[in-house]
Scaffold this motif. Structure first.
Motif, mmCIF file in Angstrom:
data_model
loop_
_atom_site.group_PDB
_atom_site.id
_atom_site.type_symbol
_atom_site.label_atom_id
_atom_site.label_comp_id
_atom_site.label_asym_id
_atom_site.label_seq_id
_atom_site.Cartn_x
_atom_site.Cartn_y
_atom_site.Cartn_z
ATOM 1 N N ALA A 37 0.827 -1.206 0.000
ATOM 2 C CA ALA A 37 0.000 0.000 0.000
ATOM 3 C C ALA A 37 0.860 1.254 0.000
ATOM 4 O O ALA A 37 0.446 2.304 -0.482
ATOM 5 N N ASN A 38 2.086 1.139 0.510
ATOM 6 C CA ASN A 38 2.996 2.288 0.527
ATOM 7 C C ASN A 38 3.658 2.519 -0.821
ATOM 8 O O ASN A 38 4.269 3.562 -1.032
ATOM 9 N N LEU A 42 -2.648 4.368 -5.219
ATOM 10 C CA LEU A 42 -3.969 3.890 -4.841
ATOM 11 C C LEU A 42 -5.112 4.575 -5.574
ATOM 12 O O LEU A 42 -6.225 4.077 -5.597
ATOM 13 N N ASP A 43 -4.846 5.724 -6.202
ATOM 14 C CA ASP A 43 -5.885 6.437 -6.933
ATOM 15 C C ASP A 43 -6.053 5.931 -8.368
ATOM 16 O O ASP A 43 -6.958 6.349 -9.072
ATOM 17 N N THR A 45 -6.337 2.706 -11.407
ATOM 18 C CA THR A 45 -6.921 1.384 -11.585
ATOM 19 C C THR A 45 -5.804 0.368 -11.797
ATOM 20 O O THR A 45 -4.650 0.723 -12.028
ATOM 21 N N THR A 49 -2.223 1.164 -13.708
ATOM 22 C CA THR A 49 -0.961 0.895 -13.021
ATOM 23 C C THR A 49 -0.006 0.097 -13.898
ATOM 24 O O THR A 49 1.174 0.436 -14.003
ATOM 25 N N LYS A 81 -10.156 0.391 -8.730
ATOM 26 C CA LYS A 81 -9.117 1.243 -8.139
ATOM 27 C C LYS A 81 -8.305 0.408 -7.153
ATOM 28 O O LYS A 81 -8.833 -0.464 -6.466
ATOM 29 N N LEU A 82 -7.019 0.674 -7.089
ATOM 30 C CA LEU A 82 -6.150 -0.076 -6.182
ATOM 31 C C LEU A 82 -6.560 0.106 -4.725
ATOM 32 O O LEU A 82 -6.383 -0.798 -3.914
ATOM 33 N N SER A 83 -7.139 1.264 -4.404
ATOM 34 C CA SER A 83 -7.558 1.512 -3.021
ATOM 35 C C SER A 83 -8.654 0.548 -2.572
ATOM 36 O O SER A 83 -8.853 0.360 -1.371
ATOM 37 N N LEU A 84 -9.360 -0.074 -3.522
ATOM 38 C CA LEU A 84 -10.445 -1.002 -3.184
ATOM 39 C C LEU A 84 -9.991 -2.453 -3.118
ATOM 40 O O LEU A 84 -10.769 -3.324 -2.730
ATOM 41 N N LYS A 90 -3.382 -6.444 -4.149
ATOM 42 C CA LYS A 90 -2.357 -5.412 -4.326
ATOM 43 C C LYS A 90 -0.988 -6.047 -4.548
ATOM 44 O O LYS A 90 -0.199 -5.572 -5.359
#
Length: 112
Positions: A37-38, A42-43, A45, A49, A81-84, A90
């Motif tokens: 996640a770091n 994350l914004d 898709t 990416t 989205k990666l945030s989801l 991930k």
């Protein structure tokens, strides 16, 4: 511990004494962080990416979709989205991205 050693080798941390470095002049290093996640945007898709990671290559859209399919991102899942995504999803995106970027030294910090 191990994560600190890898960051020292990468040069993202400075040792208190001595030195830690990759001495091979032709080494192209990629780092798989313990907490992806770091390291992921994350914004964006999943598809955005990998497209960004392949910008300096000649991979076609179809090749990218095929690669994503091998990592179990099929159909509309590539538009998530990666945030989801879950932690495991991930990690798969990060590994997929690493395969698209030329390297000859992979530093893997406890990939799961």
């Amino acid at each position: 511990g191990k994560s600190t050693l890898l960051r020292l080798i990468l040069g993202t941390e400075t040792p208190r004494r001595g030195r830690a470095e990759v001495v091979a002049p032709n080494a192209v290093t990629r780092y798989f962080e313990q907490d992806q996640a770091n390291a992921l945007p994350l914004d964006k898709t999943v598809l955005q990416t990998v497209q960004d990671a392949s910008a300096s290559t000649d991979h076609t859209y179809e090749e990218l979709r095929a690669l994503l399919g091998k990592f179990m991102f099929k159909g509309e899942k590539v538009e998530d989205k990666l945030s989801l995504l879950s932690g495991g999803e991930k990690a798969r995106v990060a590994l997929c991205r690493m395969l698209l970027e030329p390297s000859n030294l992979l530093l893997l910090d406890e990939p799961t």
